[in-house]
Design an enzyme around this catalytic site. Structure first.
Site, PDB file in Angstrom:
ATOM      1  N   ARG A   1       0.818  -1.240   0.000  1.00  0.00           N
ATOM      2  CA  ARG A   1       0.000   0.000   0.000  1.00  0.00           C
ATOM      3  C   ARG A   1       0.838   1.270   0.000  1.00  0.00           C
ATOM      4  NH1 ARG A   1      -3.027  -3.012   3.718  1.00  0.00           N
ATOM      5  NH2 ARG A   1      -4.838  -3.972   2.717  1.00  0.00           N
TER       6      ARG A   1
ATOM      7  N   LYS B   1       3.346  11.717 -10.770  1.00  0.00           N
ATOM      8  CA  LYS B   1       2.545  10.814 -11.612  1.00  0.00           C
ATOM      9  C   LYS B   1       3.348   9.549 -11.872  1.00  0.00           C
ATOM     10  CE  LYS B   1      -0.396  14.012 -14.200  1.00  0.00           C
ATOM     11  NZ  LYS B   1      -0.710  14.523 -15.551  1.00  0.00           N
TER      12      LYS B   1
ATOM     13  N   GLU C   1      10.387  20.357 -23.572  1.00  0.00           N
ATOM     14  CA  GLU C   1       9.639  20.594 -22.322  1.00  0.00           C
ATOM     15  C   GLU C   1      10.208  21.821 -21.595  1.00  0.00           C
ATOM     16  OE1 GLU C   1       6.956  18.829 -21.784  1.00  0.00           O
ATOM     17  OE2 GLU C   1       7.282  17.019 -22.985  1.00  0.00           O
TER      18      GLU C   1
ATOM     19  N   LYS D   1       8.149  23.416 -12.893  1.00  0.00           N
ATOM     20  CA  LYS D   1       7.183  22.308 -12.844  1.00  0.00           C
ATOM     21  C   LYS D   1       6.730  22.067 -11.406  1.00  0.00           C
ATOM     22  CE  LYS D   1       5.533  17.894 -14.062  1.00  0.00           C
ATOM     23  NZ  LYS D   1       5.612  16.589 -14.680  1.00  0.00           N
TER      24      LYS D   1
ATOM     25  N   GLU E   1      -4.326  17.874 -10.956  1.00  0.00           N
ATOM     26  CA  GLU E   1      -4.714  18.360 -12.281  1.00  0.00           C
ATOM     27  C   GLU E   1      -6.179  18.767 -12.361  1.00  0.00           C
ATOM     28  OE1 GLU E   1      -2.607  16.260 -15.315  1.00  0.00           O
ATOM     29  OE2 GLU E   1      -3.775  17.195 -16.904  1.00  0.00           O
TER      30      GLU E   1
ATOM     31  N   ARG F   1      -2.467  22.935 -13.364  1.00  0.00           N
ATOM     32  CA  ARG F   1      -1.563  21.913 -13.908  1.00  0.00           C
ATOM     33  C   ARG F   1      -1.834  21.682 -15.390  1.00  0.00           C
ATOM     34  NH1 ARG F   1       0.739  16.457 -10.821  1.00  0.00           N
ATOM     35  NH2 ARG F   1       2.164  15.885 -12.477  1.00  0.00           N
TER      36      ARG F   1
ATOM     37  N   ASN G   1       0.099  21.280 -20.323  1.00  0.00           N
ATOM     38  CA  ASN G   1      -0.276  20.653 -21.596  1.00  0.00           C
ATOM     39  C   ASN G   1      -0.022  21.556 -22.794  1.00  0.00           C
ATOM     40  OD1 ASN G   1      -1.138  18.324 -20.364  1.00  0.00           O
ATOM     41  ND2 ASN G   1      -3.235  19.072 -20.091  1.00  0.00           N
TER      42      ASN G   1
ATOM     43  N   HIS H   1       0.874  20.247 -26.224  1.00  0.00           N
ATOM     44  CA  HIS H   1       0.615  18.813 -26.186  1.00  0.00           C
ATOM     45  C   HIS H   1      -0.705  18.407 -26.842  1.00  0.00           C
ATOM     46  CE1 HIS H   1       4.034  18.744 -23.522  1.00  0.00           C
ATOM     47  NE2 HIS H   1       3.955  17.436 -23.366  1.00  0.00           N
TER      48      HIS H   1
ATOM     49  N   HIS I   1       0.326  15.819 -29.231  1.00  0.00           N
ATOM     50  CA  HIS I   1      -0.090  14.413 -29.111  1.00  0.00           C
ATOM     51  C   HIS I   1      -0.731  13.908 -30.400  1.00  0.00           C
ATOM     52  CE1 HIS I   1      -0.219  14.081 -24.462  1.00  0.00           C
ATOM     53  NE2 HIS I   1       0.828  13.442 -24.956  1.00  0.00           N
TER      54      HIS I   1
ATOM     55  N   HIS J   1       8.325  12.098 -28.708  1.00  0.00           N
ATOM     56  CA  HIS J   1       7.393  12.949 -27.972  1.00  0.00           C
ATOM     57  C   HIS J   1       7.848  14.421 -28.019  1.00  0.00           C
ATOM     58  CE1 HIS J   1       4.541  14.199 -24.931  1.00  0.00           C
ATOM     59  NE2 HIS J   1       5.540  14.774 -24.270  1.00  0.00           N
TER      60      HIS J   1
HETATM   61  N1  LIG Z   1       5.260  10.917 -14.874  1.00  0.00           N
HETATM   62  C1  LIG Z   1       5.299  11.995 -15.631  1.00  0.00           C
HETATM   63  O1  LIG Z   1       4.844  13.078 -15.230  1.00  0.00           O
HETATM   64  C2  LIG Z   1       5.937  11.900 -16.980  1.00  0.00           C
HETATM   65  C3  LIG Z   1       6.263  13.076 -17.677  1.00  0.00           C
HETATM   66  C4  LIG Z   1       6.915  12.961 -18.904  1.00  0.00           C
HETATM   67  C5  LIG Z   1       7.198  11.722 -19.439  1.00  0.00           C
HETATM   68  N2  LIG Z   1       6.842  10.602 -18.749  1.00  0.00           N
HETATM   69  C6  LIG Z   1       7.139   9.264 -19.277  1.00  0.00           C
HETATM   70  O2  LIG Z   1       8.540   9.160 -19.440  1.00  0.00           O
HETATM   71  C7  LIG Z   1       8.814   8.245 -20.504  1.00  0.00           C
HETATM   72  C8  LIG Z   1       9.846   8.864 -21.421  1.00  0.00           C
HETATM   73  O3  LIG Z   1      11.011   9.108 -20.675  1.00  0.00           O
HETATM   74  P1  LIG Z   1      12.444   9.151 -21.363  1.00  0.00           P
HETATM   75  O4  LIG Z   1      12.401  10.052 -22.525  1.00  0.00           O
HETATM   76  O5  LIG Z   1      13.427   9.394 -20.281  1.00  0.00           O
HETATM   77  O6  LIG Z   1      12.565   7.700 -21.997  1.00  0.00           O
HETATM   78  P2  LIG Z   1      13.316   6.348 -21.477  1.00  0.00           P
HETATM   79  O7  LIG Z   1      13.169   6.171 -20.023  1.00  0.00           O
HETATM   80  O8  LIG Z   1      12.847   5.275 -22.378  1.00  0.00           O
HETATM   81  O9  LIG Z   1      14.840   6.673 -21.783  1.00  0.00           O
HETATM   82  C9  LIG Z   1      15.247   6.905 -23.121  1.00  0.00           C
HETATM   83  C10 LIG Z   1      16.473   6.076 -23.456  1.00  0.00           C
HETATM   84  O10 LIG Z   1      17.620   6.613 -22.797  1.00  0.00           O
HETATM   85  C11 LIG Z   1      18.371   5.579 -22.162  1.00  0.00           C
HETATM   86  N3  LIG Z   1      19.080   6.233 -21.068  1.00  0.00           N
HETATM   87  C12 LIG Z   1      18.621   6.581 -19.848  1.00  0.00           C
HETATM   88  N4  LIG Z   1      19.537   7.308 -19.192  1.00  0.00           N
HETATM   89  C13 LIG Z   1      20.611   7.401 -20.000  1.00  0.00           C
HETATM   90  C14 LIG Z   1      21.872   8.054 -19.882  1.00  0.00           C
HETATM   91  N5  LIG Z   1      22.198   8.794 -18.819  1.00  0.00           N
HETATM   92  N6  LIG Z   1      22.739   7.945 -20.927  1.00  0.00           N
HETATM   93  C15 LIG Z   1      22.408   7.248 -22.036  1.00  0.00           C
HETATM   94  N7  LIG Z   1      21.221   6.632 -22.205  1.00  0.00           N
HETATM   95  C16 LIG Z   1      20.340   6.719 -21.203  1.00  0.00           C
HETATM   96  C17 LIG Z   1      17.323   4.554 -21.797  1.00  0.00           C
HETATM   97  O11 LIG Z   1      17.893   3.294 -21.637  1.00  0.00           O
HETATM   98  C18 LIG Z   1      16.402   4.623 -23.018  1.00  0.00           C
HETATM   99  O12 LIG Z   1      16.907   3.861 -24.072  1.00  0.00           O
HETATM  100  C19 LIG Z   1       7.491   7.954 -21.183  1.00  0.00           C
HETATM  101  O13 LIG Z   1       7.037   6.698 -20.777  1.00  0.00           O
HETATM  102  C20 LIG Z   1       6.568   9.037 -20.649  1.00  0.00           C
HETATM  103  O14 LIG Z   1       5.220   8.610 -20.581  1.00  0.00           O
HETATM  104  C21 LIG Z   1       6.235  10.666 -17.528  1.00  0.00           C
HETATM  105 ZN   LIG Z   2       5.454  16.156 -22.658  1.00  0.00          ZN
END
Ligand SMILES: NC(=O)c1ccc[n+]([C@@H]2O[C@H](COP(=O)([O-])OP(=O)(O)OC[C@H]3O[C@@H](n4cnc5c(N)ncnc54)[C@H](O)[C@@H]3O)[C@@H](O)[C@H]2O)c1
Ligand SMILES: [Zn+2]
Length: 300
Positions: free
Chosen positions: A53, A75, A117, A159, A169, A173, A177, A180, A184, A196
């Site tokens: 939990r 999130k 972003e 942020k 949200e 918040r 967007n 986006h 999107h 993205h």
């Molecule tokens: N929770 C939220 O508010 C929120 C906000 C924005 C995005 N997201 C989520 O985040 C995800 C995208 O995140 P991302 O762009 O970090 O993608 P990711 O986590 O897939 O990382 C991108 C790539 O970079 C590699 N990597 C990570 N750190 C590295 C480093 N220091 N050096 C070299 N390679 C490295 C990873 O192995 C991967 O191949 C999506 O799933 C999205 O939905 C969540």
């Molecule tokens: Zn975004």
């Protein structure tokens, strides 16, 4: 360790990790450390939110997207066959630890995804940050280590401020967007060939044009945003054809959408958003305005 990429954000991985913690006998005094990009942050955060939990999570983001966006705001979640992030929970991290040197090993496309972003944060809330990005665009694009710490710090502050005002949200918040709604639409209509952040960059150009055309923002706002994104190495026009009706459809602008209205988060200036506490977003009923905005980035 989890598999590479978005596919790891699954209920199967959530189950595997949760079972592993149970097998190892971790109790309520455990804490989860999420070391990785946004995928790891969202998945490990969701494991932490649900394990016994809820146990604390420390986010240690290693990509720019994770540092300035995913690790901040609480999130967490996983993807489903019905769409991304549909199962999840709000679970604020106990701490976030980011080392900008991690950014030096990212691929260019991954790094730039996070820059979109950062530009969004500047337009939403901080004209001085926009000016700083403008003054340092080449250094930021080239990952000058001196600039990476202030870049991450400023975006995190913006942020965090927005999310602190509105964790669930229900109000401001929604401003996060910006870029986006059309972004999107483009991301999905491109079959995810665009990253993205690339789609968000295009969305920022189109949506700032929309704001100017609606008389909400000054005329010089869209060209300023476009020039900055371009200097940061982000796309500002599509290189492959996309049909406007397909993008509109993905955005929910079809006959079924309520009275054909889409609500946008739109700026009124660099550093300020249109809207009031009564309505943080702006309804746009004229489809012609949206297609005109999409034309500015080469759609239609
Ligand atoms: N929770 C939220 O508010 C929120 C906000 C924005 C995005 N997201 C989520 O985040 C995800 C995208 O995140 P991302 O762009 O970090 O993608 P990711 O986590 O897939 O990382 C991108 C790539 O970079 C590699 N990597 C990570 N750190 C590295 C480093 N220091 N050096 C070299 N390679 C490295 C990873 O192995 C991967 O191949 C999506 O799933 C999205 O939905 C969540
Ligand atoms: Zn975004």
């Amino acid at each position: 360790m989890v598999p590479e990429g978005e596919q790891a954000k699954s209920r199967a991985e959530w189950t595997r990790l949760s079972d592993q913690l149970l097998d190892l006998g971790f109790g309520r005094d455990a804490a989860i450390i999420a070391l990785g990009g946004g995928v790891v942050g969202d998945l490990a955060g969701f494991v932490a939110a649900t394990y016994l939990r809820g146990v604390p999570v420390v986010q240690v983001p290693t990509t720019l997207v994770a540092m300035v966006d995913a690790a901040i705001g609480g999130k967490t979640g996983v993807d489903t066959g019905h769409g991304k992030n549909l199962i999840g929970a709000f679970h604020q991290p106990a701490a976030v630890v980011a080392d900008p040197r991690c950014l030096l090993t990212l691929t260019d496309r991954n790094y730039r995804s996070g820059l979109a972003e950062a530009v969004k944060h500047a337009i939403i809330a901080d004209h001085q940050y926009f000016g700083w990005l403008d003054d340092n665009a080449e250094g930021v694009a080239g990952r000058d280590l001196k600039l990476l710490a202030p870049l991450v710090e400023t975006s995190v502050r913006i942020k965090a401020e927005v999310v602190t005002r509105d964790e669930r949200e229900a109000g401001p918040r929604a401003h996060l967007n910006l870029g986006h709604t059309i972004g999107h639409g483009i991301e999905q209509a491109s079959g995810y060939r665009l990253r993205h952040g690339e789609a968000v960059a295009l969305g920022l150009v189109a949506e700032t044009s929309l704001a100017a055309n609606l008389g909400l923002a000054p005329r010089d706002l869209p060209p300023r945003v476009k020039t900055l994104l371009d200097r940061l190495g982000l796309p500002v026009a599509l290189t492959e054809p996309l049909r406007p009706d397909v993008v509109l459809n993905v955005m929910g602008y079809d006959k079924k959408a309520s009275r054909g209205t889409i609500r946008f988060s739109l700026p009124s200036a660099v550093g300020a958003m249109a809207g009031t506490p009564a309505a943080w977003t702006v309804p746009v009923t004229d489809q012609g305005e949206i297609t005109a905005a999409m034309k500015t980035i080469g759609i239609g």
